[in-house]
Scaffold this motif. Sequence first.
Motif, PDB file in Angstrom:
ATOM      1  N   VAL A 269     -14.784 -31.888  30.654  1.00 52.81           N
ATOM      2  CA  VAL A 269     -14.190 -33.104  30.095  1.00 52.81           C
ATOM      3  C   VAL A 269     -15.223 -33.974  29.369  1.00 52.81           C
ATOM      4  CG1 VAL A 269     -12.918 -35.225  30.651  1.00 52.81           C
ATOM      5  CG2 VAL A 269     -12.348 -33.088  31.824  1.00 52.81           C
ATOM      6  N   ALA A 270     -16.432 -34.105  29.951  1.00 56.67           N
ATOM      7  CA  ALA A 270     -17.414 -35.040  29.376  1.00 56.67           C
ATOM      8  C   ALA A 270     -18.229 -34.430  28.240  1.00 56.67           C
ATOM      9  CB  ALA A 270     -18.342 -35.552  30.477  1.00 56.67           C
ATOM     10  N   PHE A 271     -18.570 -33.145  28.348  1.00 58.50           N
ATOM     11  CA  PHE A 271     -19.406 -32.514  27.329  1.00 58.50           C
ATOM     12  C   PHE A 271     -18.587 -32.044  26.134  1.00 58.50           C
ATOM     13  CE2 PHE A 271     -22.272 -32.342  30.913  1.00 58.50           C
ATOM     14  CZ  PHE A 271     -23.538 -32.365  30.359  1.00 58.50           C
ATOM     15  N   ALA A 272     -19.215 -32.027  24.961  1.00 60.90           N
ATOM     16  CA  ALA A 272     -18.555 -31.501  23.761  1.00 60.90           C
ATOM     17  C   ALA A 272     -18.348 -29.995  23.916  1.00 60.90           C
ATOM     18  CB  ALA A 272     -19.412 -31.794  22.533  1.00 60.90           C
ATOM     19  N   PRO A 273     -17.166 -29.481  23.541  1.00 57.56           N
ATOM     20  CA  PRO A 273     -16.889 -28.044  23.741  1.00 57.56           C
ATOM     21  C   PRO A 273     -17.833 -27.130  22.981  1.00 57.56           C
ATOM     22  CG  PRO A 273     -15.168 -29.093  22.428  1.00 57.56           C
ATOM     23  CD  PRO A 273     -16.008 -30.181  22.971  1.00 57.56           C
ATOM     24  N   GLU A 274     -18.319 -27.577  21.814  1.00 58.77           N
ATOM     25  CA  GLU A 274     -19.230 -26.709  21.049  1.00 58.77           C
ATOM     26  C   GLU A 274     -20.602 -26.620  21.700  1.00 58.77           C
ATOM     27  OE1 GLU A 274     -19.167 -30.763  18.933  1.00 58.77           O
ATOM     28  OE2 GLU A 274     -17.739 -29.418  19.903  1.00 58.77           O
ATOM     29  N   ILE A 275     -20.906 -27.542  22.629  1.00 64.62           N
ATOM     30  CA  ILE A 275     -22.192 -27.501  23.339  1.00 64.62           C
ATOM     31  C   ILE A 275     -22.076 -26.683  24.617  1.00 64.62           C
ATOM     32  CG2 ILE A 275     -23.854 -28.909  24.642  1.00 64.62           C
ATOM     33  CD1 ILE A 275     -23.342 -31.129  22.566  1.00 64.62           C
ATOM     34  N   ILE A 276     -21.035 -26.940  25.403  1.00 64.56           N
ATOM     35  CA  ILE A 276     -20.950 -26.316  26.731  1.00 64.56           C
ATOM     36  C   ILE A 276     -20.172 -25.005  26.712  1.00 64.56           C
ATOM     37  CG2 ILE A 276     -18.846 -27.235  27.881  1.00 64.56           C
ATOM     38  CD1 ILE A 276     -22.487 -27.341  29.193  1.00 64.56           C
ATOM     39  N   GLY A 277     -19.258 -24.813  25.744  1.00 68.64           N
ATOM     40  CA  GLY A 277     -18.520 -23.554  25.643  1.00 68.64           C
ATOM     41  C   GLY A 277     -17.824 -23.163  26.932  1.00 68.64           C
ATOM     42  N   PRO A 278     -17.929 -21.888  27.345  1.00 69.14           N
ATOM     43  CA  PRO A 278     -17.259 -21.427  28.566  1.00 69.14           C
ATOM     44  C   PRO A 278     -18.033 -21.746  29.843  1.00 69.14           C
ATOM     45  CG  PRO A 278     -18.381 -19.597  27.531  1.00 69.14           C
ATOM     46  CD  PRO A 278     -18.608 -20.785  26.635  1.00 69.14           C
ATOM     47  N   LEU A 279     -19.140 -22.471  29.727  1.00 69.43           N
ATOM     48  CA  LEU A 279     -20.017 -22.649  30.885  1.00 69.43           C
ATOM     49  C   LEU A 279     -19.499 -23.645  31.909  1.00 69.43           C
ATOM     50  CD1 LEU A 279     -23.434 -22.401  29.074  1.00 69.43           C
ATOM     51  CD2 LEU A 279     -22.592 -20.855  30.829  1.00 69.43           C
ATOM     52  N   TYR A 280     -18.368 -24.323  31.620  1.00 72.30           N
ATOM     53  CA  TYR A 280     -17.735 -25.134  32.664  1.00 72.30           C
ATOM     54  C   TYR A 280     -17.276 -24.234  33.803  1.00 72.30           C
ATOM     55  CZ  TYR A 280     -13.313 -23.320  30.973  1.00 72.30           C
ATOM     56  OH  TYR A 280     -12.290 -22.469  30.626  1.00 72.30           O
ATOM     57  N   PHE A 281     -17.213 -22.925  33.538  1.00 71.56           N
ATOM     58  CA  PHE A 281     -16.802 -21.941  34.531  1.00 71.56           C
ATOM     59  C   PHE A 281     -17.961 -21.565  35.453  1.00 71.56           C
ATOM     60  CE2 PHE A 281     -14.646 -17.944  35.846  1.00 71.56           C
ATOM     61  CZ  PHE A 281     -13.378 -18.430  35.984  1.00 71.56           C
ATOM     62  N   PHE A 282     -19.184 -21.915  35.062  1.00 75.19           N
ATOM     63  CA  PHE A 282     -20.375 -21.560  35.858  1.00 75.19           C
ATOM     64  C   PHE A 282     -20.290 -22.056  37.307  1.00 75.19           C
ATOM     65  CE2 PHE A 282     -24.461 -23.052  37.548  1.00 75.19           C
ATOM     66  CZ  PHE A 282     -25.120 -21.844  37.701  1.00 75.19           C
ATOM     67  N   PRO A 283     -19.832 -23.311  37.569  1.00 77.80           N
ATOM     68  CA  PRO A 283     -19.788 -23.776  38.963  1.00 77.80           C
ATOM     69  C   PRO A 283     -18.923 -22.903  39.870  1.00 77.80           C
ATOM     70  CG  PRO A 283     -19.574 -25.627  37.474  1.00 77.80           C
ATOM     71  CD  PRO A 283     -19.496 -24.402  36.630  1.00 77.80           C
ATOM     72  N   LEU A 284     -17.881 -22.259  39.327  1.00 76.27           N
ATOM     73  CA  LEU A 284     -17.060 -21.372  40.150  1.00 76.27           C
ATOM     74  C   LEU A 284     -17.849 -20.112  40.528  1.00 76.27           C
ATOM     75  CD1 LEU A 284     -13.551 -21.662  38.426  1.00 76.27           C
ATOM     76  CD2 LEU A 284     -14.401 -22.856  40.452  1.00 76.27           C
ATOM     77  N   LEU A 285     -18.694 -19.658  39.618  1.00 75.89           N
ATOM     78  CA  LEU A 285     -19.591 -18.536  39.935  1.00 75.89           C
ATOM     79  C   LEU A 285     -20.591 -18.966  41.011  1.00 75.89           C
ATOM     80  CD1 LEU A 285     -20.620 -15.652  39.126  1.00 75.89           C
ATOM     81  CD2 LEU A 285     -22.137 -16.808  37.502  1.00 75.89           C
ATOM     82  N   TYR A 286     -21.116 -20.181  40.854  1.00 73.99           N
ATOM     83  CA  TYR A 286     -22.037 -20.749  41.839  1.00 73.99           C
ATOM     84  C   TYR A 286     -21.361 -20.841  43.210  1.00 73.99           C
ATOM     85  CZ  TYR A 286     -25.241 -24.168  43.943  1.00 73.99           C
ATOM     86  OH  TYR A 286     -26.115 -24.809  44.779  1.00 73.99           O
ATOM     87  N   LEU A 287     -20.076 -21.212  43.202  1.00 76.27           N
ATOM     88  CA  LEU A 287     -19.323 -21.342  44.452  1.00 76.27           C
ATOM     89  C   LEU A 287     -19.271 -20.020  45.208  1.00 76.27           C
ATOM     90  CD1 LEU A 287     -17.445 -22.933  46.381  1.00 76.27           C
ATOM     91  CD2 LEU A 287     -15.541 -22.303  44.891  1.00 76.27           C
ATOM     92  N   LEU A 288     -19.116 -18.911  44.499  1.00 80.59           N
ATOM     93  CA  LEU A 288     -19.041 -17.598  45.149  1.00 80.59           C
ATOM     94  C   LEU A 288     -20.337 -17.291  45.903  1.00 80.59           C
ATOM     95  CD1 LEU A 288     -17.260 -15.443  42.400  1.00 80.59           C
ATOM     96  CD2 LEU A 288     -16.264 -16.418  44.479  1.00 80.59           C
ATOM     97  N   PHE A 289     -21.472 -17.547  45.259  1.00 87.22           N
ATOM     98  CA  PHE A 289     -22.759 -17.316  45.925  1.00 87.22           C
ATOM     99  C   PHE A 289     -22.980 -18.321  47.050  1.00 87.22           C
ATOM    100  CE2 PHE A 289     -23.588 -15.081  41.896  1.00 87.22           C
ATOM    101  CZ  PHE A 289     -24.112 -13.906  42.396  1.00 87.22           C
ATOM    102  N   GLN A 290     -22.550 -19.554  46.830  1.00 87.43           N
ATOM    103  CA  GLN A 290     -22.659 -20.594  47.849  1.00 87.43           C
ATOM    104  C   GLN A 290     -21.902 -20.180  49.112  1.00 87.43           C
ATOM    105  OE1 GLN A 290     -22.691 -25.096  46.661  1.00 87.43           O
ATOM    106  NE2 GLN A 290     -20.608 -24.573  47.128  1.00 87.43           N
ATOM    107  N   LEU A 291     -20.700 -19.653  48.930  1.00 89.70           N
ATOM    108  CA  LEU A 291     -19.886 -19.180  50.054  1.00 89.70           C
ATOM    109  C   LEU A 291     -20.545 -17.992  50.742  1.00 89.70           C
ATOM    110  CD1 LEU A 291     -16.292 -19.382  48.530  1.00 89.70           C
ATOM    111  CD2 LEU A 291     -16.996 -20.483  50.649  1.00 89.70           C
ATOM    112  N   GLY A 292     -20.921 -16.996  49.947  1.00 91.87           N
ATOM    113  CA  GLY A 292     -21.507 -15.777  50.513  1.00 91.87           C
ATOM    114  C   GLY A 292     -22.780 -16.044  51.283  1.00 91.87           C
ATOM    115  N   GLU A 293     -23.680 -16.833  50.711  1.00 94.25           N
ATOM    116  CA  GLU A 293     -24.966 -17.113  51.359  1.00 94.25           C
ATOM    117  C   GLU A 293     -24.795 -18.038  52.556  1.00 94.25           C
ATOM    118  OE1 GLU A 293     -27.307 -18.520  48.081  1.00 94.25           O
ATOM    119  OE2 GLU A 293     -27.221 -16.558  47.085  1.00 94.25           O
ATOM    120  N   GLY A 294     -23.850 -18.984  52.453  1.00 95.51           N
ATOM    121  CA  GLY A 294     -23.562 -19.875  53.585  1.00 95.51           C
ATOM    122  C   GLY A 294     -23.048 -19.088  54.784  1.00 95.51           C
TER     123      GLY A 294
END
Length: 313
Positions: A269-294
């Motif tokens: 929402v806050a970043f311009a789409p041409e700057i961040i692109g599909p990387l708003y999806f990165f935190p969900l990838l981070y969540l998977l590792f966060q869950l697994g390692e936790g």
Amino acid sequence: PGCTSLTSVAPPFAFGQQATDTALKVILIMALLINMVSLGRTVEIAKITAHLRRPKGVAIAIMAQYSIMPLAAFILGKLFQLGTSESLAILTCSCCPGGNLSNIFNLALRGDINLCAVMTACSMVLAIGLMPLLLYLYSGGLHEGDLEGKVPYKGIITSLVLMLIPCAIGIILNEKKPQFTGFISKAGMVMLLLSSAAIIVLSVANMGSCIMVIFSPSLLASSALMPLTGFLLGYAVSAALKLDDRHRRTVCMETGCQNVQLCSAILKVAFAPEIIGPLYFFPLLYLLFQLGEGFLLILVFWMHDRIKKANGK
């Protein structure tokens, strides 16, 4: 053509499919609102004031979270030679306050649940100042100023301030209507699962094969190492500062767990789409590792606990 790098996929997002893009933003914000109400209802005002009278544990946890995680993201960005947008995504994620997941992990680790809730609430309030400050400080050291002018500080601060409202609603509900807390927790969990599924579907519809950019080896390695670094160094710092074992486990989990819903919403929402692109999806990838390692750390703790009991200690 396939989307092999962020620079090759950035332009379409400025024009992209408006309907799915708008729906995606709305669902991300709704998921975040639900998450913040659920977070607020875990906090009791009396317990906040009790811990603030003896603030050592809270102070160590906040110091660990806002020093270890951004520094880890900065080093990983340098180590894996991440581009501008990738660096922004992991830096934003690292500067986010703790989330609900740390409460669940602390329950399994028999940590101090009250301290965990207070730490999450305090880190959320402090994020209004610390998150923009840390992004400013660390982004200046990446790519010789290439991030200059690309971090929407006002948008981030506005988002964080607005997120305090549903959190406050959760706290008030917990104080005034405690009989509803169980229902709120269950309803919130169901809504978060449904919204997560909707986010995945809409992201694929909106980005197509470009969503695979986040599965690059450098981002996979970064998202795997960040939470593990937070867990291990959070425990090490609290041990060095002589917290007891129960509080060490609490700080450990709180340091490594980030509020991924907040991070996704800010990136989208806050970043311009041409700057961040599909990387708003990165935190969900981070969540998977966060869950697994936790869960791996919880398993290690349980095994260690059983061995101690078997030895009569």
